[in-house]
Design an enzyme around this catalytic site. Sequence first.
Site, PDB file in Angstrom:
ATOM      1  N   CYS A 401       0.839  -1.202   0.000  1.00 43.52           N
ATOM      2  CA  CYS A 401       0.000   0.000   0.000  1.00 43.52           C
ATOM      3  C   CYS A 401       0.878   1.258   0.000  1.00 43.52           C
ATOM      4  O   CYS A 401       1.465   1.583  -1.021  1.00 43.52           O
ATOM      5  CB  CYS A 401      -0.983  -0.038   1.160  1.00 43.52           C
ATOM      6  SG  CYS A 401      -2.404   1.008   0.845  1.00 43.52           S
ATOM      7  N   HIS A 527      -3.526  -4.693   0.335  1.00 41.31           N
ATOM      8  CA  HIS A 527      -2.915  -5.301   1.521  1.00 41.31           C
ATOM      9  C   HIS A 527      -3.015  -6.831   1.462  1.00 41.31           C
ATOM     10  O   HIS A 527      -3.948  -7.400   2.025  1.00 41.31           O
ATOM     11  CB  HIS A 527      -3.628  -4.815   2.789  1.00 41.31           C
ATOM     12  CG  HIS A 527      -3.383  -3.385   3.104  1.00 41.31           C
ATOM     13  ND1 HIS A 527      -2.299  -2.964   3.838  1.00 41.31           N
ATOM     14  CD2 HIS A 527      -4.087  -2.267   2.790  1.00 41.31           C
ATOM     15  CE1 HIS A 527      -2.353  -1.643   3.968  1.00 41.31           C
ATOM     16  NE2 HIS A 527      -3.423  -1.204   3.337  1.00 41.31           N
ATOM     17  N   GLU A 529      -1.471  -8.945   3.060  1.00 40.44           N
ATOM     18  CA  GLU A 529      -1.310  -9.552   4.385  1.00 40.44           C
ATOM     19  C   GLU A 529      -2.635  -9.960   5.009  1.00 40.44           C
ATOM     20  O   GLU A 529      -2.688 -10.884   5.816  1.00 40.44           O
ATOM     21  CB  GLU A 529      -0.541  -8.616   5.327  1.00 40.44           C
ATOM     22  CG  GLU A 529      -1.238  -7.314   5.718  1.00 40.44           C
ATOM     23  CD  GLU A 529      -0.965  -6.158   4.756  1.00 40.44           C
ATOM     24  OE1 GLU A 529      -0.639  -6.422   3.591  1.00 40.44           O
ATOM     25  OE2 GLU A 529      -1.105  -4.986   5.174  1.00 40.44           O
TER      26      GLU A 529
HETATM   27  N1  GLN Z   1      -1.614   6.801   3.131  1.00 40.12           N
HETATM   28  C1  GLN Z   1      -1.743   6.113   1.907  1.00 40.12           C
HETATM   29  C2  GLN Z   1      -3.079   6.365   1.253  1.00 40.12           C
HETATM   30  O1  GLN Z   1      -4.012   6.770   1.897  1.00 40.12           O
HETATM   31  C3  GLN Z   1      -1.511   4.611   2.081  1.00 40.12           C
HETATM   32  C4  GLN Z   1      -2.493   3.977   2.969  1.00 40.12           C
HETATM   33  C5  GLN Z   1      -2.052   2.617   3.462  1.00 40.12           C
HETATM   34  O2  GLN Z   1      -0.888   2.280   3.390  1.00 40.12           O
HETATM   35  N2  GLN Z   1      -2.956   1.831   3.986  1.00 40.12           N
HETATM   36  O3  GLN Z   1      -3.217   6.152   0.087  1.00 40.12           O
END
Ligand code: GLN
Length: 554
Positions: A401, A527, A529
Amino acid sequence: MSISVLIEKVIKKNTKFIIVTGGVCSSLGKGVLTSSIGVLLKNSGYTLSVVKWDPYLNVDPGTMSPLVHGEVFVTDDGAETDLDLGHYERILGIRLTKDSSVSSGKIFKEILDSERQGKFLGRDIQYVPHVVEVIQRRLLKLALGSKLDFVLVEIGGTVGDMEGIAFLESIRQLRMKLPEKQLMLCHLSLVPYLSWANELKTKPTQHSVIFLKKAGLAPDALFLRLDRGIDLKERNKLSVMCGIEKELIFEDLTLNPLSKLFVDLEKQGLNEKIQKWFGIKKVKKTDISGWKKLIQVISKAKKILNIGLIAKYVGSNDPYLSVIKALESAGYLQGYKVNIELIEAEKLVFEGYGSAGSFWKKLKKVDGIVIPGGFDERGAEGKILAARWAREKKVPFLGLCLGMQIMLIEFARSMLKLKNASSTEFDKKTKYPIISLLEEQKEISIKGGTMRLGAYPCYLKSGTQASAIYKKKEILERHRHRYEFNNKYRNMFEKYGIVFSGIYKKENLVEIAEFKDHPFMIGCQFHPEFLSTPLKSHPLFKEFIKNAIKTSKR
Ligand code: GLN
């Protein structure tokens, strides 16, 4: 539908409820116990679902600090939930939805929204019946939603907390309305060992049971959180003082790995005793051979693999729980014990790129680098330096992400020579917004629940590393972010060796980016994970670990 009609239907369906409460203090592992009960029942062939009731007043943990509350877990349907839902899914191998995560805040929000819409028709709103009914209705609806033999409910917090009272009252009333053996109350409590007296103490447990009884709830089974077994004397005492049959008092030992707990509870006859308690005539045996095998696999995994996790938060691993679990299970399955080096991103900046400082020393030793999800600019520059290190030194890299966004920002700065390229999350006025908000998001100013959340399909381009790893054309992965890769820059990146191998076709958004001239440098906007389990490690993590193992032998 009225509560009584819902109850009638549940009685007819004979869905059984197992409620888990906790006493004395927090962190006893109610989630783990709930999952363990679930493992035994599920592997006996029963269908089940799990619900977590969180007494806090936040609507969901989405806006809470991960350092305070641990990781925010995300379900397929986009609910931002407590990390316990992650335990349930991973351990039970089931997929849960937003209905499995209920906080007091959610309940009150529902009630107050209804009140504003005039649904209470001038009446006053009270805990009983209104709050209790909203809690019960959610549970009953979930129980009726699909074919379920059991619904397990974990009540967060500790009995005696004032926030939890409405949940306990809901159970008390539900138990009254259901036939005698359709709802089982399991209470997990601490039995401390006092080294100076060389004694285990049952009194705290007795008191927590007294509290439950004051709330009108006598537990049916008792689980004692201990580091060592109890003897007959203590068992007798607890049975008499708490009014619980001796056979229904179980030891919940501190065991590592966790799967040993399932085996131990099975040995204590938990699975069969639960079935008997519910009056099930044909008691089924459980088959947890998969978990037993995992214990063997873990015990054989002795070689150490060092993985650097470049993090904003240090001090507790809870904010990164699913990532760490996913790395560990990918390691075990390949014969390695993963040692996580949590490296504070900001420190990498203070010490200077590639310096001899202690944080860089740590980073230089790792066999693979992971940049997990995260929010806001704190630590971003340090993460960018770590991504540069991974790219230049060909250290296997997995960006999750925010990690993908960081990887691409670094690439833009170093390879595309876009000076100070950034994400508009870190620098609103950046000249090169490699990562930015989509047009339609730009007007949104509230923080809770306004992200791209939940499972989205991702198309994998053939001939790429990603498609070789997943061995599929399309995958579903879970998201939790606001910002996206800015398509304006796509061609430029491709020219310099970035392959955008995963795309969300409907909106043409980048989901996976990989760097051609590197053994393993992959970032994903989702994600993975959240979908990795101990028995079924996620392909991206498996492949990352495989490459890290190669590095460790270099
Ligand atoms: N802060 C970043 C976004 O909002 C990544 C978010 C995250 O890693 N869950 O896009």
